[in-house]
Design an enzyme around this catalytic site. Structure first.
Site, PDB file in Angstrom:
ATOM      1  N   CYS A 113      25.131  41.985   0.669  1.00 43.89           N
ATOM      2  CA  CYS A 113      23.871  42.691   1.417  1.00 43.89           C
ATOM      3  C   CYS A 113      23.910  42.745   2.975  1.00 43.89           C
ATOM      4  O   CYS A 113      23.035  43.501   3.691  1.00 43.89           O
ATOM      5  CB  CYS A 113      22.551  41.672   1.157  1.00 43.89           C
ATOM      6  SG  CYS A 113      22.553  41.477  -0.651  1.00 43.89           S
ATOM      7  N   HIS A 238      17.289  43.718   5.300  1.00 38.89           N
ATOM      8  CA  HIS A 238      17.748  44.177   3.908  1.00 38.89           C
ATOM      9  C   HIS A 238      16.785  44.162   3.054  1.00 38.89           C
ATOM     10  O   HIS A 238      15.933  43.228   3.020  1.00 38.89           O
ATOM     11  CB  HIS A 238      18.970  43.124   3.603  1.00 38.89           C
ATOM     12  CG  HIS A 238      19.277  43.143   2.310  1.00 38.89           C
ATOM     13  ND1 HIS A 238      19.690  44.176   1.470  1.00 38.89           N
ATOM     14  CD2 HIS A 238      19.080  41.954   1.322  1.00 38.89           C
ATOM     15  CE1 HIS A 238      19.601  43.726   0.344  1.00 38.89           C
ATOM     16  NE2 HIS A 238      19.393  42.489  -0.062  1.00 38.89           N
ATOM     17  N   ASN A 268      16.817  46.858  -4.843  1.00 40.67           N
ATOM     18  CA  ASN A 268      17.888  45.868  -3.840  1.00 40.67           C
ATOM     19  C   ASN A 268      19.100  46.726  -4.206  1.00 40.67           C
ATOM     20  O   ASN A 268      19.904  46.608  -5.170  1.00 40.67           O
ATOM     21  CB  ASN A 268      17.943  44.379  -4.173  1.00 40.67           C
ATOM     22  CG  ASN A 268      18.923  43.781  -3.417  1.00 40.67           C
ATOM     23  OD1 ASN A 268      19.849  44.415  -2.645  1.00 40.67           O
ATOM     24  ND2 ASN A 268      18.860  42.321  -3.304  1.00 40.67           N
TER      25      ASN A 268
END
Length: 312
Positions: A113, A238, A268
């Site tokens: 990520c 993020h 995500n």
């Protein structure tokens, strides 16, 4: 030249949108359960005929067009991804072949990520050192390929997509110094492992780390750029989930900044999340050319990397 800049950005998401209501028909969950815990309402899911390099190539082509450049202008391609199925050829080489970059250095960067901000820093360093003239930096992940769709703790989180940036030399430093690091002994907290590979995480451990340790680190990234958090016009963290994004942004103290909340509609998307969200803010006119924006990636390996950039 003594610096580098982001000349343009672009993003791409698959056409298929998976809603919370549809997920409720697949696993024991509900729209209320998902939105109250992670703030996600929809996510885009790529089909079996849409590999990671195709998502990345679409985003790259848009960034190049926005910069007014052709593939021949690029001599370095960096792809941040953790969902490449094959070891070789790497994603960067496959993207270069798809869009016609003639002879670039081509490297993948797997920091999950935090991958895009690591790749952006790497491109900045290469351009500053004279090792590259223009770099194409891409974050792309197809999380649906590594998700257990019977596990409601993870399948409600993920989405697929890609974002890209063109980095080139600049007379001043419009990509600030990176602050990066990790907690390697806690690498087990976020995992994509096994055969077949599956995404898993220790949600509470990640949440505590992100909301207690990362605000101070993000402030230090601002300090390296010579700015206070109140000077920021934008904050792109993020896009893990809103329960992490909102308290982290609040503790950072960026009181005048637009905070990206693309996770609500995209889920995500791992390494894609920061460039995807940044590109949308630019496209929507919510941040303007020259605005200082903090990009801050965190997650897998309990790694982090952040830098302040000037909006293209």
């Amino acid at each position: 030249m003594n610096g580098s800049r982001i000349a343009a950005v672009g993003h791409y998401q698959p056409a298929r949108v998976l809603t919370n209501e549809e997920l409720a028909g697949m696993v024991d969950t509900s729209d209320e359960w998902i939105t109250s815990r992670v703030g996600i309402r929809t996510r885009h899911i790529a089909g079996p005929d849409e590999p990671v390099d195709e998502l990345a190539a679409h985003a790259a082509a848009k960034a190049l067009a926005a910069a007014g450049l052709t593939p021949a202008d690029i001599d370095l391609v960096l792809v941040a991804t953790s969902t490449a199925i094959d070891r070789s050829p790497n994603m960067a080489a496959r993207v270069a072949a798809r869009i016609g970059v003639p002879s670039p250095a081509a490297m993948d960067i797997n920091v999950v990520c935090a991958g895009f901000t690591h790749a952006l820093a790497t491109a900045d360093h290469a351009v500053r050192a004279g090792a590259a003239a223009r770099a194409l930096v891409i974050g792309a992940d197809k999380m649906s390929d590594v998700t257990d769709w019977s596990d409601r703790t993870t399948c409600v989180l993920v989405g697929d997509g890609a974002g890209a940036a063109v980095v080139e030399a600049s007379g001043d430093a419009r990509i600030g110094p990176v602050l990066w690091g990790s907690v390697p002994e806690m690498g087990h907290a976020v995992r994509i492992e096994g055969q077949p590979a599956r995404f898993a995480q220790e949600g509470q451990s990640v949440y505590r780390w992100a909301t207690t340790q990362l605000p101070a680190i993000a402030r230090r990234a601002c300090e390296r750029a010579g700015l206070a958090p109140a000077d920021l016009a934008g904050v792109v963290l993020h896009q893990a989930n809103l329960r992490i994004i909102e308290p982290l942004a609040e503790k950072l103290g960026a009181v005048n900044a637009v905070v990206a909340r693309d996770v609500s509609e995209s889920g995500n998307t791992s390494a894609a999340s920061i460039p995807l969200a940044l590109s949308k803010l630019v496209e929507q006119g919510r941040i303007s050319t020259g605005d200082p924006v903090l990009l801050f990636g965190f997650g897998g390996n309990l790694s982090y990397a952040g830098q302040v950039v000037r909006c293209p």
